[in-house]
Motif scaffolding. Structure first.
Motif, mmCIF file in Angstrom:
data_model
loop_
_atom_site.group_PDB
_atom_site.id
_atom_site.type_symbol
_atom_site.label_atom_id
_atom_site.label_comp_id
_atom_site.label_asym_id
_atom_site.label_seq_id
_atom_site.Cartn_x
_atom_site.Cartn_y
_atom_site.Cartn_z
ATOM 1 N N ARG A 68 -7.539 -10.708 0.566
ATOM 2 C CA ARG A 68 -7.987 -11.674 -0.595
ATOM 3 C C ARG A 68 -8.309 -13.099 0.136
ATOM 4 O O ARG A 68 -8.262 -14.171 -0.442
ATOM 5 C CB ARG A 68 -6.977 -11.741 -1.724
ATOM 6 N N THR A 69 -8.884 -12.890 1.268
ATOM 7 C CA THR A 69 -9.059 -14.398 2.019
ATOM 8 C C THR A 69 -10.491 -14.065 2.727
ATOM 9 O O THR A 69 -10.864 -12.835 2.866
ATOM 10 C CB THR A 69 -7.824 -14.437 3.494
ATOM 11 N N SER A 70 -11.003 -15.049 3.157
ATOM 12 C CA SER A 70 -12.309 -15.061 3.678
ATOM 13 C C SER A 70 -12.020 -14.694 5.113
ATOM 14 O O SER A 70 -11.363 -15.077 5.802
ATOM 15 C CB SER A 70 -12.953 -16.670 3.679
ATOM 16 N N PRO A 71 -12.796 -13.440 5.660
ATOM 17 C CA PRO A 71 -13.038 -13.304 6.979
ATOM 18 C C PRO A 71 -13.413 -14.122 7.880
ATOM 19 O O PRO A 71 -13.150 -13.934 9.140
ATOM 20 C CB PRO A 71 -13.819 -11.768 6.556
ATOM 21 N N THR A 72 -14.129 -15.102 7.317
ATOM 22 C CA THR A 72 -14.584 -16.030 8.342
ATOM 23 C C THR A 72 -13.698 -17.191 8.380
ATOM 24 O O THR A 72 -13.491 -17.873 9.607
ATOM 25 C CB THR A 72 -15.852 -16.655 7.667
ATOM 26 N N THR A 73 -13.072 -17.595 7.264
ATOM 27 C CA THR A 73 -12.316 -19.210 7.456
ATOM 28 C C THR A 73 -10.725 -18.574 7.284
ATOM 29 O O THR A 73 -10.122 -19.475 7.502
ATOM 30 C CB THR A 73 -12.673 -19.739 6.192
ATOM 31 N N ASN A 74 -10.568 -17.593 6.870
ATOM 32 C CA ASN A 74 -9.297 -17.023 6.657
ATOM 33 C C ASN A 74 -8.662 -17.609 5.251
ATOM 34 O O ASN A 74 -7.212 -17.598 5.210
ATOM 35 C CB ASN A 74 -8.313 -17.144 7.933
ATOM 36 N N GLU A 75 -9.160 -18.541 4.743
ATOM 37 C CA GLU A 75 -8.691 -19.286 3.657
ATOM 38 C C GLU A 75 -8.659 -18.272 2.416
ATOM 39 O O GLU A 75 -9.558 -17.434 2.022
ATOM 40 C CB GLU A 75 -9.673 -20.536 3.136
ATOM 41 N N PRO A 76 -7.693 -18.353 1.276
ATOM 42 C CA PRO A 76 -7.711 -17.531 0.069
ATOM 43 C C PRO A 76 -8.879 -17.828 -0.652
ATOM 44 O O PRO A 76 -9.567 -18.918 -0.603
ATOM 45 C CB PRO A 76 -6.661 -18.304 -0.706
ATOM 46 N N LEU A 77 -9.503 -16.803 -1.314
ATOM 47 C CA LEU A 77 -10.723 -16.826 -1.925
ATOM 48 C C LEU A 77 -10.465 -16.921 -3.511
ATOM 49 O O LEU A 77 -9.775 -16.214 -4.041
ATOM 50 C CB LEU A 77 -11.648 -15.391 -1.824
ATOM 51 N N PRO A 78 -10.961 -18.006 -3.996
ATOM 52 C CA PRO A 78 -10.824 -18.101 -5.529
ATOM 53 C C PRO A 78 -11.765 -16.877 -6.361
ATOM 54 O O PRO A 78 -11.259 -16.668 -7.535
ATOM 55 C CB PRO A 78 -11.394 -19.359 -5.632
ATOM 56 N N THR A 79 -12.613 -16.424 -5.591
ATOM 57 C CA THR A 79 -13.403 -15.334 -6.689
ATOM 58 C C THR A 79 -13.877 -14.358 -5.355
ATOM 59 O O THR A 79 -14.009 -14.787 -4.192
ATOM 60 C CB THR A 79 -14.542 -15.555 -7.224
ATOM 61 N N MET A 80 -14.009 -13.009 -5.491
ATOM 62 C CA MET A 80 -14.505 -12.235 -4.829
ATOM 63 C C MET A 80 -16.009 -11.574 -5.014
ATOM 64 O O MET A 80 -16.439 -10.635 -4.638
ATOM 65 C CB MET A 80 -13.642 -10.916 -4.510
ATOM 66 N N SER A 81 -16.801 -12.320 -6.259
ATOM 67 C CA SER A 81 -17.710 -12.250 -6.488
ATOM 68 C C SER A 81 -18.894 -12.013 -5.393
ATOM 69 O O SER A 81 -19.038 -13.106 -4.526
ATOM 70 C CB SER A 81 -18.365 -13.190 -7.470
ATOM 71 N N LEU A 82 -19.832 -10.973 -5.308
ATOM 72 C CA LEU A 82 -20.900 -11.040 -4.431
ATOM 73 C C LEU A 82 -22.106 -11.192 -5.089
ATOM 74 O O LEU A 82 -22.399 -10.565 -6.070
ATOM 75 C CB LEU A 82 -20.757 -9.752 -3.556
ATOM 76 N N VAL A 83 -23.073 -11.818 -4.550
ATOM 77 C CA VAL A 83 -24.532 -11.818 -5.034
ATOM 78 C C VAL A 83 -25.252 -11.928 -4.148
ATOM 79 O O VAL A 83 -25.264 -12.076 -2.705
ATOM 80 C CB VAL A 83 -24.957 -13.271 -5.818
ATOM 81 N N PRO A 84 -26.460 -10.991 -4.408
ATOM 82 C CA PRO A 84 -27.453 -10.631 -3.105
ATOM 83 C C PRO A 84 -28.132 -11.804 -2.273
ATOM 84 O O PRO A 84 -28.163 -12.965 -3.216
ATOM 85 C CB PRO A 84 -28.673 -9.974 -3.725
ATOM 86 N N ASN A 85 -28.094 -11.898 -1.139
ATOM 87 C CA ASN A 85 -29.066 -12.987 -0.332
ATOM 88 C C ASN A 85 -30.356 -12.682 -0.250
ATOM 89 O O ASN A 85 -30.580 -11.934 1.036
ATOM 90 C CB ASN A 85 -28.039 -13.588 0.918
ATOM 91 N N ARG A 86 -31.103 -12.966 -0.872
ATOM 92 C CA ARG A 86 -32.603 -12.535 -0.967
ATOM 93 C C ARG A 86 -33.217 -13.172 0.119
ATOM 94 O O ARG A 86 -34.161 -12.522 1.032
ATOM 95 C CB ARG A 86 -33.355 -12.633 -2.395
ATOM 96 N N THR A 87 -33.000 -14.419 0.448
ATOM 97 C CA THR A 87 -33.565 -15.107 1.605
ATOM 98 C C THR A 87 -33.363 -14.494 2.863
ATOM 99 O O THR A 87 -34.094 -14.262 3.668
ATOM 100 C CB THR A 87 -33.125 -16.664 1.457
ATOM 101 N N VAL A 88 -32.093 -14.035 2.911
ATOM 102 C CA VAL A 88 -31.690 -13.503 4.418
ATOM 103 C C VAL A 88 -32.261 -12.098 4.573
ATOM 104 O O VAL A 88 -32.659 -11.563 5.394
ATOM 105 C CB VAL A 88 -29.989 -13.355 4.561
#
Length: 107
Positions: A68-88
Motif C-alpha cells: 500500500r506504498t508507492s513503489p517509486t517513493t515508498n511513501e504510503p498511498l492515499p489511494t490506489m486508483s489507476l487511470v490510463p496515461n493516454r499521452t504515454v
C-alpha cells in the motif's frame, strides 16, 4: 513467484514485439519505461496516489502482494486508483510504429 508468472503471461506478446523490433532500453526515454519492470510499457497507467506512471499489470501485481506504498517513493498511498496515461500510450505507439517502418525499410 505467482506475481512474476502473471507478469510473464501478461507481457509475453509485448516483449516479443519489442524483441522483434530490436528495441533496447538504452534507446528509449526513461518516461516510457515502467519503474517496476524497467521495460517499455504496454498499458501505461497513472497511479493517482503518487502520480507516477506504471505498466498496469505490474502495479496491479504490486498491490496484489498487499503493498500500500508507492513503489517509486515508498511513501504510503492515499489511494490506489489507476487511470490510463493516454499521452504515454500514444508516445509508445508512435515509437513502435516508427520502428515497424524502419524494419520494413531496412530489414
Amino acid at each position: 513467484e505467482r506475481h512474476q508468472k502473471v507478469l510473464e503471461v501478461e507481457l509475453a506478446d509485448h516483449r516479443a514485439t519489442i524483441e522483434r523490433l530490436r528495441i533496447s532500453r538504452s534507446e528509449l526515454p526513461d518516461d516510457l519505461l515502467c519503474p517496476l519492470t524497467l521495460e517499455l510499457m504496454k498499458d501505461p497507467v497513472i497511479c493517482i496516489g503518487d502520480t507516477y506512471t506504471y505498466e498496469r499489470c505490474a502495479i496491479e501485481q504490486w498491490f496484489a502482494t498487499g503493498a500500500r506504498t508507492s513503489p517509486t517513493t515508498n511513501e504510503p498511498l492515499p489511494t490506489m486508483s489507476l487511470v490510463p496515461n493516454r499521452t504515454v500510450k500514444n508516445l509508445i505507439s508512435a515509437e513502435l510504429e516508427k520502428r515497424e517502418r524502419l524494419l520494413r525499410e531496412y530489414p
